[in-house]
Design a protein around this motif. Structure first.
Motif, PDB file in Angstrom:
ATOM      1  N   LEU A   1       0.831  -1.201   0.000  1.00  0.00           N
ATOM      2  CA  LEU A   1       0.000   0.000   0.000  1.00  0.00           C
ATOM      3  C   LEU A   1       0.866   1.251   0.000  1.00  0.00           C
ATOM      4  N   ILE A   2       0.412   2.264  -0.731  1.00  0.00           N
ATOM      5  CA  ILE A   2       1.148   3.524  -0.897  1.00  0.00           C
ATOM      6  C   ILE A   2       0.615   4.587   0.046  1.00  0.00           C
ATOM      7  N   VAL A   3       1.522   5.345   0.666  1.00  0.00           N
ATOM      8  CA  VAL A   3       1.154   6.585   1.355  1.00  0.00           C
ATOM      9  C   VAL A   3       1.867   7.733   0.652  1.00  0.00           C
ATOM     10  N   ALA A   4       1.241   8.911   0.668  1.00  0.00           N
ATOM     11  CA  ALA A   4       1.801  10.006  -0.138  1.00  0.00           C
ATOM     12  C   ALA A   4       1.223  11.349   0.281  1.00  0.00           C
ATOM     13  N   THR A   5       1.466  11.750   1.516  1.00  0.00           N
ATOM     14  CA  THR A   5       0.896  13.029   1.966  1.00  0.00           C
ATOM     15  C   THR A   5       1.809  14.220   1.691  1.00  0.00           C
ATOM     16  N   GLY A   6       3.107  13.969   1.523  1.00  0.00           N
ATOM     17  CA  GLY A   6       4.073  15.058   1.414  1.00  0.00           C
ATOM     18  C   GLY A   6       4.731  15.391   2.737  1.00  0.00           C
ATOM     19  N   ASP A   7       4.100  14.984   3.838  1.00  0.00           N
ATOM     20  CA  ASP A   7       4.591  15.263   5.191  1.00  0.00           C
ATOM     21  C   ASP A   7       4.972  13.932   5.827  1.00  0.00           C
ATOM     22  N   ILE A   8       6.242  13.735   6.138  1.00  0.00           N
ATOM     23  CA  ILE A   8       6.696  12.447   6.648  1.00  0.00           C
ATOM     24  C   ILE A   8       5.963  12.064   7.931  1.00  0.00           C
ATOM     25  N   TYR A   9       5.617  13.046   8.758  1.00  0.00           N
ATOM     26  CA  TYR A   9       4.953  12.720  10.013  1.00  0.00           C
ATOM     27  C   TYR A   9       3.504  12.283   9.781  1.00  0.00           C
ATOM     28  N   GLU A  10       2.850  12.844   8.775  1.00  0.00           N
ATOM     29  CA  GLU A  10       1.518  12.368   8.397  1.00  0.00           C
ATOM     30  C   GLU A  10       1.610  11.013   7.710  1.00  0.00           C
ATOM     31  N   ASP A  11       2.657  10.818   6.916  1.00  0.00           N
ATOM     32  CA  ASP A  11       2.872   9.507   6.296  1.00  0.00           C
ATOM     33  C   ASP A  11       2.972   8.410   7.344  1.00  0.00           C
ATOM     34  N   ILE A  12       3.647   8.711   8.441  1.00  0.00           N
ATOM     35  CA  ILE A  12       3.814   7.718   9.512  1.00  0.00           C
ATOM     36  C   ILE A  12       2.464   7.297  10.068  1.00  0.00           C
ATOM     37  N   VAL A  13       1.574   8.254  10.297  1.00  0.00           N
ATOM     38  CA  VAL A  13       0.237   7.942  10.809  1.00  0.00           C
ATOM     39  C   VAL A  13      -0.497   7.020   9.835  1.00  0.00           C
ATOM     40  N   GLN A  14      -0.448   7.373   8.538  1.00  0.00           N
ATOM     41  CA  GLN A  14      -1.135   6.555   7.540  1.00  0.00           C
ATOM     42  C   GLN A  14      -0.488   5.176   7.408  1.00  0.00           C
TER      43      GLN A  14
ATOM     44  N   ASN B   1      14.049  10.908   6.578  1.00  0.00           N
ATOM     45  CA  ASN B   1      12.704  10.383   6.350  1.00  0.00           C
ATOM     46  C   ASN B   1      12.703   8.852   6.325  1.00  0.00           C
ATOM     47  N   PHE B   2      13.751   8.273   5.729  1.00  0.00           N
ATOM     48  CA  PHE B   2      13.882   6.813   5.752  1.00  0.00           C
ATOM     49  C   PHE B   2      13.967   6.311   7.198  1.00  0.00           C
ATOM     50  N   ARG B   3      14.791   6.982   8.000  1.00  0.00           N
ATOM     51  CA  ARG B   3      14.991   6.544   9.378  1.00  0.00           C
ATOM     52  C   ARG B   3      13.703   6.634  10.184  1.00  0.00           C
ATOM     53  N   LEU B   4      12.996   7.750  10.032  1.00  0.00           N
ATOM     54  CA  LEU B   4      11.764   7.949  10.792  1.00  0.00           C
ATOM     55  C   LEU B   4      10.707   6.904  10.436  1.00  0.00           C
ATOM     56  N   MET B   5      10.543   6.627   9.145  1.00  0.00           N
ATOM     57  CA  MET B   5       9.529   5.661   8.739  1.00  0.00           C
ATOM     58  C   MET B   5       9.916   4.240   9.132  1.00  0.00           C
ATOM     59  N   ARG B   6      11.199   3.904   9.016  1.00  0.00           N
ATOM     60  CA  ARG B   6      11.630   2.568   9.435  1.00  0.00           C
ATOM     61  C   ARG B   6      11.380   2.379  10.927  1.00  0.00           C
ATOM     62  N   GLU B   7      11.673   3.390  11.708  1.00  0.00           N
ATOM     63  CA  GLU B   7      11.443   3.331  13.155  1.00  0.00           C
ATOM     64  C   GLU B   7       9.958   3.126  13.461  1.00  0.00           C
ATOM     65  N   ALA B   8       9.102   3.855  12.729  1.00  0.00           N
ATOM     66  CA  ALA B   8       7.659   3.747  12.961  1.00  0.00           C
ATOM     67  C   ALA B   8       7.139   2.372  12.573  1.00  0.00           C
ATOM     68  N   LEU B   9       7.637   1.823  11.468  1.00  0.00           N
ATOM     69  CA  LEU B   9       7.177   0.501  11.051  1.00  0.00           C
ATOM     70  C   LEU B   9       7.741  -0.601  11.946  1.00  0.00           C
ATOM     71  N   ASP B  10       8.929  -0.406  12.496  1.00  0.00           N
ATOM     72  CA  ASP B  10       9.440  -1.367  13.475  1.00  0.00           C
ATOM     73  C   ASP B  10       8.540  -1.395  14.710  1.00  0.00           C
ATOM     74  N   GLU B  11       8.093  -0.213  15.094  1.00  0.00           N
ATOM     75  CA  GLU B  11       7.204  -0.113  16.258  1.00  0.00           C
ATOM     76  C   GLU B  11       5.893  -0.869  16.021  1.00  0.00           C
ATOM     77  N   VAL B  12       5.279  -0.635  14.876  1.00  0.00           N
ATOM     78  CA  VAL B  12       4.005  -1.299  14.597  1.00  0.00           C
ATOM     79  C   VAL B  12       4.213  -2.788  14.288  1.00  0.00           C
ATOM     80  N   SER B  13       5.386  -3.151  13.777  1.00  0.00           N
ATOM     81  CA  SER B  13       5.692  -4.569  13.562  1.00  0.00           C
ATOM     82  C   SER B  13       5.680  -5.318  14.891  1.00  0.00           C
TER      83      SER B  13
ATOM     84  N   LEU C   1      -7.640   8.149   4.141  1.00  0.00           N
ATOM     85  CA  LEU C   1      -7.488   6.929   4.927  1.00  0.00           C
ATOM     86  C   LEU C   1      -8.691   6.011   4.756  1.00  0.00           C
ATOM     87  N   SER C   2      -9.895   6.610   4.667  1.00  0.00           N
ATOM     88  CA  SER C   2     -11.098   5.792   4.500  1.00  0.00           C
ATOM     89  C   SER C   2     -11.078   5.042   3.170  1.00  0.00           C
ATOM     90  N   ASP C   3     -10.530   5.684   2.123  1.00  0.00           N
ATOM     91  CA  ASP C   3     -10.415   5.005   0.835  1.00  0.00           C
ATOM     92  C   ASP C   3      -9.467   3.814   0.935  1.00  0.00           C
TER      93      ASP C   3
END
Length: 540
Positions: free
Chosen positions: A160-173, A217-229, A423-425
C-alpha cells in the motif's frame, strides 16, 4: 517461491531458454558501458558510505560540494577516493564533512597522488568505505533477525502507498495501513525529485504528490514501522524509490536505514523522466549491486509501459523488459528472490475477453519467473472517476492476482483518477483485498488453462512476439530500440536526456573502494546459490 506451481501454459523450454539468451545479448553492451564509466552520483554514494552526511546553509549536501570541487580541480576519471583520502591523510582533517566545508571555501587543493601516497590513500579509503559496507551488512542481519523473531506474512504481500508530502503524516497513515492488513508500505516520492541531482537533507513536511526521499525520512519511517511490527507480531516492509539522477546515493541510504524494497527499473528513468541512457545504466548497475549486498528486493516498472501503450498490443514489450531487467539484475549480483519484476492489470475493460487476456499475461510472467517476487499492479489508465466501477475493477484485479499466484499485490484505490485517496479510501481498498484473498487466495492451485485454449495460446503468442523483438534488439542494440520508441512509445536518443554531463569515462587506474567490494560480492553470488534472506559475510 512459486517454482512448485508447475507449468500451466505448456511453454516450450527451448523458446524460454532462447528468450533469456537473447536478453543477455541485448543487455551485455550496456553492462560494458556501465563497467567503463562512473557518475557524480556513484562518487557521492561512495562518500556517503564513508560517513559524509548533512548539508551546508544553502541546503546543498556536503557530498555534492566535495565531489564538485574534486571534479573541477582534477576531474572524476580516476574517482574521488584517491584525491579525497590523499588530502585527508596529509592534512589530517577531523572528518570528511570538515574537509567538504574547507573545499567549498576554496581552502583545499586536490591532486591525483602517485606511488606511496596513492597506496596510503587507497588503504585509508578502503578502511572508511568498508565501515559503511559493514553497516549495510549489519542492517541486513537486523532485518533477518526481526523477520525470524516476528512472523513472515504469507504471499501475496499486500502493498500500500502513502503520499501526503509530510513524513509525520505519512507515519500515521503507514501505521494505520499496517494495522488494517498491509504487509508493505511504500512512501511515494515527491514529484520531480528524480530530476534533482542532489538528495535533500533532513525530515521534510512539504512535498508534491509525495514525500521527499531523504535519509532522515527513511529513518523515521523505518522506526515507525518497526514499532508497529512489534505491536502486530509481523514484520512490515518499507519501500521507496532508487531511481533518477541520485539512484546510487538513494540505494546506499536505503541500505543504511534498512529499507526492504526499492523501485529500481532499468529503463524507467530514461523513458519517463528523460534521463540520459548512459547515466541511467551506469547508475543503475551500482545501485543494484548495493541492493544485492543489502538484501533489498527491487521492484521494476514494466507497468508504466501500459499507461502509454495499449496493454494488448504492447504485452510482448513488457515480457522483453522483464527479461532484460532480470539479466541486468543478476549480472549486478541480485538473486531470484530479490528481483520483483513488474506487470499490471491495464487492459481496457471494454475489450472482449479482457479478463482472460489479463490472466494469460499474468500467468506468463509467473511461469517465466517462478522464483521472482512479482509485483502485480492495479488498474490506473482505465479508472474513470466512477468509484463503484473502480471498486469492481480492483476486485477483478485482486482476483487475477489470486488466480495466478502473484507475490506482491499493490492495493488499488477506487478513487484513482478522482482525488488523492483518504485513509477511509485505503480502508475500503484493503477490505476488498482481504475479502478476495480470504475467499480465493488459493485458487491458483485449481486454475489449469486448457493447453490449446484461449489463455495458454495467448501466453505463447506473447512469448513468441517477445523473442522476435529481442532478436531485432540484438541486431540493432538496446540503445537504438529505446531511441525508436520500442518501450512505452517514448523515444529517447542515446546522447540526449538529463544528466549526461555527470557521466565520465573511467581512466586507467580508476579507483573506487565501494565498486571493488561490490564487484567481489557479485563474484561470490555468481559462484553458487544462496538461500533467500541469507547474509553474505564479506570483508571489505
Amino acid at each position: 517461491m512459486n517454482s512448485a506451481m508447475g507449468s500451466k501454459l505448456s511453454l516450450d523450454p527451448a523458446v524460454v531458454r532462447r528468450a533469456r539468451r537473447l536478453a543477455e545479448r541485448a543487455g551485455a553492451p550496456v553492462v560494458q558501458l556501465a563497467r567503463t564509466h562512473t557518475t557524480v552520483s556513484i562518487e557521492r554514494a561512495t562518500l556517503r558510505l564513508a560517513g559524509v552526511s548533512g548539508a551546508d546553509d544553502e541546503g546543498v549536501p556536503w557530498v555534492n560540494r566535495l565531489v564538485d570541487t574534486v571534479a573541477a580541480q582534477v576531474g572524476l576519471e580516476h574517482g574521488v577516493a584517491l584525491p579525497v583520502w590523499d588530502v585527508m591523510r596529509s592534512q589530517r582533517f577531523g572528518d570528511l564533512t570538515e574537509l567538504a566545508a574547507e573545499a567549498k571555501a576554496g581552502r583545499v587543493g586536490f591532486r591525483l597522488p602517485t606511488g606511496s601516497s596513492a597506496a596510503a590513500a587507497r588503504a585509508a579509503a578502503r578502511r572508511d568505505v568498508g565501515a559503511g559496507i559493514r553497516q549495510l551488512d549489519g542492517q541486513r542481519r537486523e532485518r533477518e533477525r526481526r523477520v525470524s523473531q516476528l512472523s513472515e506474512p504469507s504471499r501475496p504481500w499486500v502493498y500500500l502507498i502513502v503520499a501526503t508530502g509530510d513524513i509525520y503524516e505519512d507515519i500515521v497513515q503507514a501505521q494505520a495501513a499496517a494495522r488494517e492488513g498491509a504487509d508493505v508500505v511504500a512512501v511515494i516520492r515527491s514529484t520531480g525529485q528524480s530530476l534533482l541531482d542532489y538528495v535533500p537533507h533532513g525530515a521534510t513536511r512539504e512535498g508534491f504528490a509525495g514525500t521527499y526521499a531523504t535519509q532522515e525520512n527513511f529513518r523515521l519511517m523505518r522506526e515507525a514501522l518497526d514499532e508497529v511490527s512489534q505491536e502486530l507480531g509481523r514484520y512490515i516492509r518499507l519501500t521507496n524509490y532508487a531511481s533518477g539522477l541520485c539512484m546510487p546515493e538513494i540505494a546506499v541510504l536505503a541500505g543504511l536505514e534498512r529499507l526492504d524494497m526499492m523501485l529500481n527499473d532499468s529503463m524507467y528513468g530514461i523513458l519517463f523522466r528523460d534521463i540520459n541512457p548512459l547515466r541511467t545504466f551506469t547508475d543503475q548497475r551500482f545501485a543494484r549491486q548495493v541492493h544485492a549486498r543489502a538484501g533489498i528486493v527491487i521492484n521494476t516498472g514494466e507497468d508504466n509501459y501500459l499507461t502509454t501503450s495499449d496493454a494488448v498490443e504492447a504485452a510482448h514489450t513488457v515480457t522483453v523488459s522483464q527479461l532484460i531487467n532480470e539479466y541486468l539484475a543478476k549480472e549486478a549480483g541480485l538473486e531470484d528472490w530479490q528481483i520483483g519484476l513488474g506487470h499490471a492489470f491495464e487492459i481496457d475493460p471494454d475489450t472482449p475477453d479482457s479478463f482472460r487476456l489479463e490472466l494469460a499475461h499474468a500467468l506468463l510472467s509467473r511461469e517465466l519467473f517462478p522464483d521472482a517476487p512479482l509485483k502485480w499492479m492495479p488498474p490506473t489508465r482505465h479508472m474513470t472517476g466512477d468509484i463503484f466501477h473502480g471498486y469492481l475493477l480492483n476486485g477483478f484485479f485482486n482476483l487475477a492476482g489470486a488466480l495466478t499466484g502473484q507475490s506482491i499485490l499493490l492495493v488499488g484505490m477506487m478513487t484513482e483518477a478522482a482525488v488523492t485517496p483518504w485513509l477511509s479510501d485505503r480502508d475500503l481498498a484493503l477490505r476488498n483485498v482481504k475479502y478476495v484473498l480470504n475467499a480465493a487466495g488459493r485458487l491458483h492451485e485449481d486454475l489449469r488453462p486448457a493447453p490449446d485454449g484461449f489463455i495458454a495460446t495467448r501466453a505463447r503468442t506473447v512469448l513468441s512476439e517477445a523473442v522476435d523483438l529481442l532478436e531485432r534488439i540484438c541486431d540493432d542494440s538496446l540503445l537504438t530500440a529505446i531511441a525508436q520508441g520500442t518501450f512505452g512509445l517514448m523515444r529517447r536518443p542515446a546522447e540526449g536526456g538529463k544528466g549526461r554531463e555527470g557521466t565520465v569515462t573511467r581512466a586507467d587506474g580508476y579507483f573506487n573502494p565501494a565498486v571493488d567490494v561490490l564487484e567481489e560480492n557479485d563474484a561470490i553470488q555468481a559462484g553458487g546459490p544462496h538461500a533467500p534472506g541469507s547474509a553474505h559475510q564479506l570483508s571489505p
